[in-house]
Design a protein around this motif. Sequence first.
Motif, PDB file in Angstrom:
ATOM      1  N   MET A  86      51.904  47.598  39.175  1.00 33.84           N
ATOM      2  CA  MET A  86      50.546  47.065  39.337  1.00 33.84           C
ATOM      3  C   MET A  86      49.649  48.142  39.936  1.00 33.84           C
ATOM      4  SD  MET A  86      49.164  43.628  41.268  1.00 33.84           S
ATOM      5  CE  MET A  86      49.650  44.132  42.919  1.00 33.84           C
ATOM      6  N   SER A 137      52.955  37.219  35.608  1.00 33.23           N
ATOM      7  CA  SER A 137      52.058  37.151  36.759  1.00 33.23           C
ATOM      8  C   SER A 137      50.985  36.110  36.509  1.00 33.23           C
ATOM      9  CB  SER A 137      51.398  38.508  37.008  1.00 33.23           C
ATOM     10  OG  SER A 137      50.377  38.416  37.988  1.00 33.23           O
ATOM     11  N   ALA A 165      48.197  36.754  36.979  1.00 34.43           N
ATOM     12  CA  ALA A 165      47.119  37.570  36.418  1.00 34.43           C
ATOM     13  C   ALA A 165      46.994  37.416  34.906  1.00 34.43           C
ATOM     14  CB  ALA A 165      47.331  39.040  36.767  1.00 34.43           C
ATOM     15  N   SER A 166      47.976  36.810  34.253  1.00 39.50           N
ATOM     16  CA  SER A 166      47.825  36.530  32.826  1.00 39.50           C
ATOM     17  C   SER A 166      46.865  35.376  32.584  1.00 39.50           C
ATOM     18  CB  SER A 166      49.182  36.207  32.194  1.00 39.50           C
ATOM     19  OG  SER A 166      49.691  34.966  32.664  1.00 39.50           O
ATOM     20  N   GLU A 214      44.438  34.438  35.389  1.00 37.72           N
ATOM     21  CA  GLU A 214      43.266  34.694  36.224  1.00 37.72           C
ATOM     22  C   GLU A 214      43.044  36.200  36.329  1.00 37.72           C
ATOM     23  OE1 GLU A 214      43.438  32.841  40.027  1.00 37.72           O
ATOM     24  OE2 GLU A 214      44.223  30.955  39.233  1.00 37.72           O
ATOM     25  N   VAL A 215      41.829  36.637  36.036  1.00 39.58           N
ATOM     26  CA  VAL A 215      41.517  38.058  36.088  1.00 39.58           C
ATOM     27  C   VAL A 215      40.803  38.366  37.395  1.00 39.58           C
ATOM     28  CG1 VAL A 215      40.328  39.972  34.955  1.00 39.58           C
ATOM     29  CG2 VAL A 215      41.341  38.143  33.587  1.00 39.58           C
ATOM     30  N   PHE A 216      41.274  39.404  38.082  1.00 45.62           N
ATOM     31  CA  PHE A 216      40.699  39.796  39.361  1.00 45.62           C
ATOM     32  C   PHE A 216      39.925  41.103  39.200  1.00 45.62           C
ATOM     33  CE2 PHE A 216      44.575  37.390  40.043  1.00 45.62           C
ATOM     34  CZ  PHE A 216      44.178  36.438  40.964  1.00 45.62           C
ATOM     35  N   TYR A 246      41.361  44.726  38.265  1.00 45.43           N
ATOM     36  CA  TYR A 246      42.713  44.563  37.742  1.00 45.43           C
ATOM     37  C   TYR A 246      42.706  44.120  36.277  1.00 45.43           C
ATOM     38  CZ  TYR A 246      44.451  45.198  42.451  1.00 45.43           C
ATOM     39  OH  TYR A 246      44.753  45.740  43.674  1.00 45.43           O
ATOM     40  N   TYR A 282      45.802  45.583  34.349  1.00 47.60           N
ATOM     41  CA  TYR A 282      47.014  44.895  34.787  1.00 47.60           C
ATOM     42  C   TYR A 282      47.072  43.490  34.186  1.00 47.60           C
ATOM     43  CZ  TYR A 282      50.394  42.580  37.850  1.00 47.60           C
ATOM     44  OH  TYR A 282      51.460  41.862  38.340  1.00 47.60           O
ATOM     45  N   SER A 283      45.962  42.770  34.249  1.00 47.00           N
ATOM     46  CA  SER A 283      45.916  41.425  33.672  1.00 47.00           C
ATOM     47  C   SER A 283      46.193  41.464  32.175  1.00 47.00           C
ATOM     48  CB  SER A 283      44.554  40.776  33.937  1.00 47.00           C
ATOM     49  OG  SER A 283      44.395  40.505  35.309  1.00 47.00           O
ATOM     50  N   LYS A 322      49.876  41.700  31.590  1.00 46.08           N
ATOM     51  CA  LYS A 322      50.585  40.458  31.877  1.00 46.08           C
ATOM     52  C   LYS A 322      50.237  39.362  30.869  1.00 46.08           C
ATOM     53  CE  LYS A 322      53.086  41.876  35.264  1.00 46.08           C
ATOM     54  NZ  LYS A 322      54.553  41.933  35.123  1.00 46.08           N
TER      55      LYS A 322
END
Length: 250
Positions: free
Chosen positions: A93, A145, A147-148, A150-152, A155, A158-159, A162
């Motif tokens: 990550m 994660s 993150a698949s 919710e996107v931050f 990131y 990374y999202s 995932k």
Amino acid sequence: MTENSYNLTGRVAVVTGASSGIGAATARALAAGGARVALLARRVDRIEALAKEIDGIAVPADVTGAASLARAAATVRAELGRPDLVVANAGVMNGAPFATAEPAEWSAMVDTNVTGLLNTGKAFVDDLVAAAADGRAADLVHVGSIASHEVFPGYAVYSATKAGVAALTRGLRLELGPRGVRVRAVEPGITESELGETMLDAEGRATLEDIRQQVGPIPASDVAEVIAWSAAAPARLNVAQLIVLPTAQG
């Protein structure tokens, strides 16, 4: 030792990224349930120490290389027999604003989070299909994660990796499910781990630490318990997707 044990007696398990965090905790949970466990990772000293602790085997491997995984798979078969439970956990990550991020960090995430899962599945798919053909439980577990979903900020890449894990899981479930192989995604939220410690962007590291302090991460052993529980379910049942979050994360 985990708080709960699930009956995994007779299972041969492989865990990638087993040198720390969720991978190490999962290896302990599966061994506590009676599985014989092969620990795969690049940090040899760590997996050797853990292998002694749980009476498993340490198999040095780099998931980004297909040849490395093929050699590891051969070692597992020679020492433990054909695996029927594969936990593809290795992940990277990195966070940074898209405009200033280092492309090398993007490549590291794609190589490990996506290509690494492809290499892992390819190395062991014949073993899993063979186990299912023998009427035994056969599991391919992808550690994804939240993150698949919710996107931050910072990131996005990374999202994206995932989200690729989630799509790959669904696709393989359609292909392998009819052949008796249970494919599932376990998608943790904020968890105690070493993820993010090596990212180059100082602001990204600070943001991650702030999130962890605000929410309060769950221990890696909680995620490991979920993986062990799902693998111990009757072979006829696949718990296809599990999102595992700190209660405060919602």
